[in-house]
Design a protein around this motif. Structure first.
Motif, PDB file in Angstrom:
ATOM      1  N   ALA A 227       0.805  -1.215   0.000  1.00 11.05           N
ATOM      2  CA  ALA A 227       0.000   0.000   0.000  1.00 11.05           C
ATOM      3  C   ALA A 227       0.842   1.270   0.000  1.00 11.05           C
ATOM      4  O   ALA A 227       0.478   2.267  -0.637  1.00 11.05           O
ATOM      5  CB  ALA A 227      -0.948  -0.005   1.203  1.00 11.05           C
ATOM      6  N   ALA A 228       1.968   1.250   0.709  1.00  9.30           N
ATOM      7  CA  ALA A 228       2.805   2.460   0.783  1.00  9.30           C
ATOM      8  C   ALA A 228       3.252   2.916  -0.595  1.00  9.30           C
ATOM      9  O   ALA A 228       3.383   4.123  -0.844  1.00  9.30           O
ATOM     10  CB  ALA A 228       4.012   2.203   1.678  1.00  9.30           C
ATOM     11  N   SER A 229       3.469   1.992  -1.510  1.00 13.17           N
ATOM     12  CA  SER A 229       3.914   2.349  -2.863  1.00 13.17           C
ATOM     13  C   SER A 229       2.795   2.988  -3.682  1.00 13.17           C
ATOM     14  O   SER A 229       3.052   3.502  -4.773  1.00 13.17           O
ATOM     15  CB  SER A 229       4.448   1.113  -3.592  1.00 13.17           C
ATOM     16  OG  SER A 229       3.410   0.177  -3.836  1.00 13.17           O
ATOM     17  N   HIS A 230       1.578   2.959  -3.180  1.00 10.74           N
ATOM     18  CA  HIS A 230       0.428   3.573  -3.859  1.00 10.74           C
ATOM     19  C   HIS A 230       0.132   4.972  -3.337  1.00 10.74           C
ATOM     20  O   HIS A 230      -0.849   5.591  -3.769  1.00 10.74           O
ATOM     21  CB  HIS A 230      -0.812   2.688  -3.685  1.00 10.74           C
ATOM     22  CG  HIS A 230      -0.785   1.424  -4.469  1.00 10.74           C
ATOM     23  ND1 HIS A 230      -1.520   1.238  -5.624  1.00 10.74           N
ATOM     24  CD2 HIS A 230      -0.104   0.270  -4.276  1.00 10.74           C
ATOM     25  CE1 HIS A 230      -1.299   0.024  -6.101  1.00 10.74           C
ATOM     26  NE2 HIS A 230      -0.445  -0.586  -5.289  1.00 10.74           N
ATOM     27  N   GLN A 336      -5.578   1.669   6.072  1.00 12.52           N
ATOM     28  CA  GLN A 336      -6.768   2.351   5.548  1.00 12.52           C
ATOM     29  C   GLN A 336      -6.957   2.047   4.055  1.00 12.52           C
ATOM     30  O   GLN A 336      -8.063   1.704   3.617  1.00 12.52           O
ATOM     31  CB  GLN A 336      -6.639   3.855   5.766  1.00 12.52           C
ATOM     32  CG  GLN A 336      -6.746   4.286   7.220  1.00 12.52           C
ATOM     33  CD  GLN A 336      -6.420   5.753   7.415  1.00 12.52           C
ATOM     34  OE1 GLN A 336      -5.771   6.379   6.579  1.00 12.52           O
ATOM     35  NE2 GLN A 336      -6.859   6.314   8.532  1.00 12.52           N
ATOM     36  N   LEU A 337      -5.879   2.168   3.290  1.00 14.25           N
ATOM     37  CA  LEU A 337      -5.985   1.956   1.847  1.00 14.25           C
ATOM     38  C   LEU A 337      -6.307   0.500   1.519  1.00 14.25           C
ATOM     39  O   LEU A 337      -7.135   0.212   0.638  1.00 14.25           O
ATOM     40  CB  LEU A 337      -4.683   2.385   1.165  1.00 14.25           C
ATOM     41  CG  LEU A 337      -4.667   2.322  -0.370  1.00 14.25           C
ATOM     42  CD1 LEU A 337      -5.805   3.131  -0.965  1.00 14.25           C
ATOM     43  CD2 LEU A 337      -3.322   2.810  -0.906  1.00 14.25           C
ATOM     44  N   THR A 338      -5.697  -0.407   2.226  1.00  9.66           N
ATOM     45  CA  THR A 338      -5.976  -1.828   1.993  1.00  9.66           C
ATOM     46  C   THR A 338      -7.426  -2.168   2.326  1.00  9.66           C
ATOM     47  O   THR A 338      -8.114  -2.835   1.547  1.00  9.66           O
ATOM     48  CB  THR A 338      -5.019  -2.696   2.817  1.00  9.66           C
ATOM     49  OG1 THR A 338      -3.704  -2.579   2.273  1.00  9.66           O
ATOM     50  CG2 THR A 338      -5.441  -4.159   2.789  1.00  9.66           C
ATOM     51  N   HIS A 339      -7.890  -1.699   3.469  1.00  9.56           N
ATOM     52  CA  HIS A 339      -9.281  -2.000   3.836  1.00  9.56           C
ATOM     53  C   HIS A 339     -10.251  -1.371   2.840  1.00  9.56           C
ATOM     54  O   HIS A 339     -11.283  -1.966   2.507  1.00  9.56           O
ATOM     55  CB  HIS A 339      -9.577  -1.510   5.248  1.00  9.56           C
ATOM     56  CG  HIS A 339     -10.952  -1.856   5.710  1.00  9.56           C
ATOM     57  ND1 HIS A 339     -11.357  -3.157   5.935  1.00  9.56           N
ATOM     58  CD2 HIS A 339     -12.044  -1.068   5.963  1.00  9.56           C
ATOM     59  CE1 HIS A 339     -12.629  -3.164   6.315  1.00  9.56           C
ATOM     60  NE2 HIS A 339     -13.063  -1.910   6.329  1.00  9.56           N
ATOM     61  N   HIS A 340      -9.927  -0.189   2.360  1.00 10.40           N
ATOM     62  CA  HIS A 340     -10.783   0.510   1.397  1.00 10.40           C
ATOM     63  C   HIS A 340     -10.953  -0.316   0.118  1.00 10.40           C
ATOM     64  O   HIS A 340     -12.016  -0.297  -0.514  1.00 10.40           O
ATOM     65  CB  HIS A 340     -10.160   1.870   1.067  1.00 10.40           C
ATOM     66  CG  HIS A 340     -11.103   2.863   0.476  1.00 10.40           C
ATOM     67  ND1 HIS A 340     -12.128   2.540  -0.380  1.00 10.40           N
ATOM     68  CD2 HIS A 340     -11.168   4.218   0.627  1.00 10.40           C
ATOM     69  CE1 HIS A 340     -12.779   3.637  -0.735  1.00 10.40           C
ATOM     70  NE2 HIS A 340     -12.216   4.667  -0.133  1.00 10.40           N
ATOM     71  N   THR A 341      -9.903  -1.042  -0.262  1.00 15.05           N
ATOM     72  CA  THR A 341      -9.931  -1.765  -1.547  1.00 15.05           C
ATOM     73  C   THR A 341     -10.174  -3.264  -1.385  1.00 15.05           C
ATOM     74  O   THR A 341     -10.200  -3.981  -2.391  1.00 15.05           O
ATOM     75  CB  THR A 341      -8.603  -1.568  -2.299  1.00 15.05           C
ATOM     76  OG1 THR A 341      -7.522  -2.133  -1.540  1.00 15.05           O
ATOM     77  CG2 THR A 341      -8.327  -0.091  -2.553  1.00 15.05           C
ATOM     78  N   ILE A 342     -10.348  -3.755  -0.150  1.00 18.78           N
ATOM     79  CA  ILE A 342     -10.374  -5.206   0.055  1.00 18.78           C
ATOM     80  C   ILE A 342     -11.546  -5.876  -0.657  1.00 18.78           C
ATOM     81  O   ILE A 342     -11.474  -7.049  -1.034  1.00 18.78           O
ATOM     82  CB  ILE A 342     -10.391  -5.548   1.569  1.00 18.78           C
ATOM     83  CG1 ILE A 342      -9.999  -7.007   1.793  1.00 18.78           C
ATOM     84  CG2 ILE A 342     -11.717  -5.218   2.207  1.00 18.78           C
ATOM     85  CD1 ILE A 342      -8.614  -7.361   1.306  1.00 18.78           C
ATOM     86  N   THR A 343     -12.636  -5.151  -0.870  1.00 12.01           N
ATOM     87  CA  THR A 343     -13.781  -5.729  -1.592  1.00 12.01           C
ATOM     88  C   THR A 343     -13.634  -5.611  -3.104  1.00 12.01           C
ATOM     89  O   THR A 343     -14.496  -6.073  -3.843  1.00 12.01           O
ATOM     90  CB  THR A 343     -15.087  -5.032  -1.172  1.00 12.01           C
ATOM     91  OG1 THR A 343     -14.960  -3.625  -1.443  1.00 12.01           O
ATOM     92  CG2 THR A 343     -15.398  -5.265   0.287  1.00 12.01           C
ATOM     93  N   GLY A 344     -12.549  -4.972  -3.549  1.00 11.41           N
ATOM     94  CA  GLY A 344     -12.342  -4.749  -4.976  1.00 11.41           C
ATOM     95  C   GLY A 344     -12.624  -3.336  -5.418  1.00 11.41           C
ATOM     96  O   GLY A 344     -12.634  -3.037  -6.610  1.00 11.41           O
ATOM     97  N   CYS A 345     -12.824  -2.429  -4.434  1.00 13.57           N
ATOM     98  CA  CYS A 345     -13.067  -1.022  -4.753  1.00 13.57           C
ATOM     99  C   CYS A 345     -11.875  -0.445  -5.516  1.00 13.57           C
ATOM    100  O   CYS A 345     -10.721  -0.641  -5.144  1.00 13.57           O
ATOM    101  CB  CYS A 345     -13.295  -0.239  -3.466  1.00 13.57           C
ATOM    102  SG  CYS A 345     -13.351   1.548  -3.670  1.00 13.57           S
ATOM    103  N   LYS A 346     -12.165   0.286  -6.584  1.00 13.19           N
ATOM    104  CA  LYS A 346     -11.118   0.915  -7.384  1.00 13.19           C
ATOM    105  C   LYS A 346     -10.798   2.300  -6.826  1.00 13.19           C
ATOM    106  O   LYS A 346     -11.703   3.091  -6.558  1.00 13.19           O
ATOM    107  CB  LYS A 346     -11.587   1.052  -8.835  1.00 13.19           C
ATOM    108  CG  LYS A 346     -10.615   1.770  -9.763  1.00 13.19           C
ATOM    109  CD  LYS A 346     -11.156   1.798 -11.181  1.00 13.19           C
ATOM    110  CE  LYS A 346     -10.325   2.694 -12.081  1.00 13.19           C
ATOM    111  NZ  LYS A 346      -8.923   2.278 -12.157  1.00 13.19           N
ATOM    112  N   VAL A 347      -9.515   2.577  -6.633  1.00 11.88           N
ATOM    113  CA  VAL A 347      -9.072   3.927  -6.296  1.00 11.88           C
ATOM    114  C   VAL A 347      -8.255   4.470  -7.460  1.00 11.88           C
ATOM    115  O   VAL A 347      -7.690   3.701  -8.248  1.00 11.88           O
ATOM    116  CB  VAL A 347      -8.245   3.963  -4.986  1.00 11.88           C
ATOM    117  CG1 VAL A 347      -9.105   3.526  -3.810  1.00 11.88           C
ATOM    118  CG2 VAL A 347      -6.996   3.111  -5.087  1.00 11.88           C
TER     119      VAL A 347
END
Length: 429
Positions: A227-230, A336-347
């Motif tokens: 996640a840090a690299s994002h 935070q970023l990982t949990h935000h995308t864990i369902t497949g949410c696109k950022v």
């Protein structure tokens, strides 16, 4: 964690307490007075270094460029970490005291170095999406104590995942813009129907936000150790809040109009590379997070000193009403970023993720007026004798933040907003 090169100095005079040292070089978007053309720059001391001129002069050449003669930083950010690193190294070299290219060229300096006082700063990125988290254990505990059961202040899910909500990207605004007091439904009497009124309990929330630097494909979560690299960098965030509107509307689906009117950010994005030397451990997490949130790197937080000042319209001096630190945050940005995308949410590149109110363990480190004045039961006395329980018309809220180590300072500048009276609604006309 990276180290600080204390031998790196600039030919530009930089005061010891300047947020904008050669070790920082935050990115922003500016325009010159009476000039609508927006372009990219970095802050150095009291100056803005015009990156578009450096590109034109052939002194800053990046793969796939040019990037800096544009009204947002999105294209540069999207170009990737190799370009981020090359740009930073090149800019530091041009500004260093032992490089003659810019140091000894007075005409070039006139073209590329502008006074910050002479330019207008703009929102640095086009924000596709805005999410706000709720990741300070102290803040969540304080709010739960005030409005629920003091013995069960945290809801059961709070220590299991980073709680958040999707806000309004359209009202992310830059420091210096005025805030019109919002109006909406309030319910001052629990036994009567709601009324329509101007907000009477306007509040600030001291936060930071990170800028997404690399997106993901829909359906593909971002692993916590990647996640840090994002993440490209961070800004200060004042997540303005209408507490009385919020109290009536938030059950059952959470914040809505109480949060949609203004989320105000500092104009300079401090990169994660500049902040790397100030990394530190997150607070202990109990229970241990589920595997997808379990980070290998324990030093995933940052030692960022934060403060809030309140300046009434009639006052000459602002009062510091909060001093806290980002390192108190329970959930890290990576989690935070990982949990935000864990369902497949696109950022997407430019997405902004708010930390949630940053409160520390003591009353002078609480990050909102709701907590500082404890829901209006302990009004705050300001310089000159005025008191506040919430923010009044004419008040200016100023948030500042910086990291400092071994005599090197990396700061964010400030985010500042002044409250204007509510609009005069006449529904009988």
């Amino acid at each position: 964690m990276s180290t600080i090169d204390s031998t790196l100095t600039s030919f530009i005079d930089i005061k010891a307490d300047s947020d904008f040292s050669i070790h920082n070089l935050p990115y922003g978007i500016f325009s010159v007075a009476k000039d609508s053309v927006r372009r990219a720059g970095v802050a150095i001391s009291e100056h803005v270094l015009d990156l578009s001129v450096l590109e034109t002069e052939g002194l800053l050449s990046l793969q796939g460029g040019p990037y800096f003669d544009q009204p947002t930083l999105n294209a540069f950010i999207d170009s990737g970490p190799d370009n981020w690193a090359h740009a930073r190294t090149t800019i530091q070299t041009l500004l260093s005291s032992d490089n003659a290219t810019l140091r000894d060229d007075a005409e070039l300096q006139k073209k590329v170095l502008l006074k910050q006082a002479d330019v207008t700063m703009h929102l640095p990125v086009q924000v596709p999406g805005f999410t706000d988290f709720y990741s300070s254990k102290e803040h969540a505990t304080n709010v739960g104590t005030m409005f629920r059961d003091p013995n069960n202040a945290l809801l059961p899910n709070w220590t299991e995942m980073p709680v958040g909500y999707n806000g309004r990207a359209s009202t992310v605004i830059v420091s210096g813009m005025d805030i019109v007091r919002p109006s909406g439904q309030l319910k001052p009497n629990p036994d009567e129907r709601p009324i329509f009124s101007a907000c009477k309990r306007l509040d600030f929330e001291l936060e930071t936000a990170f800028i997404v630097g690399k997106g993901n494909r829909i359906g593909q979560p971002i692993a916590v150790d990647e996640a840090a690299s994002h993440i490209f960098g961070m800004v200060l965030l004042n997540d303005w809040s209408a507490r009385d509107i919020q109290k009536w509307e938030y059950v059952p689906l959470g914040p809505f109009n109480a949060k949609t009117f203004a989320s105000q950010v500092s104009p300079w994005i401090v990169t994660m590379e500049a902040l790397a030397p100030f990394s530190t451990a997150c607070p202990a997490q109990e229970p241990k997070p589920l595997a997808y949130l379990n980070e290998k790197d324990s030093d995933s937080s940052f030692d960022i000193i934060l403060s809030v000042e309140l300046l009434p319209e009639e006052a000459e001096t602002a009062t510091v009403i909060c001093k806290t630190n980002f390192k108190y945050m329970y959930w890290s940005m990576a989690q935070q970023l990982t949990h935000h995308t864990i369902t497949g949410c696109k950022v997407e590149v430019g997405d902004m993720m708010g930390s949630g109110t940053i409160s520390g363990p003591t009353p002078d480190s609480y990050g909102s007026m709701l907590e500082i004045a404890w829901n209006a039961t302990k009004p705050v006395t300001l310089e000159g004798g005025a008191t506040r329980s919430f923010i009044e018309d004419g008040d200016t809220v100023i948030m500042k933040g910086y990291s400092e180590k071994d005599g090197i300072r990396v700061g964010f500048g400030e985010v500042r907003g002044t409250v204007l009276p509510a609009l005069d609604f006449n529904f009988n006309e």
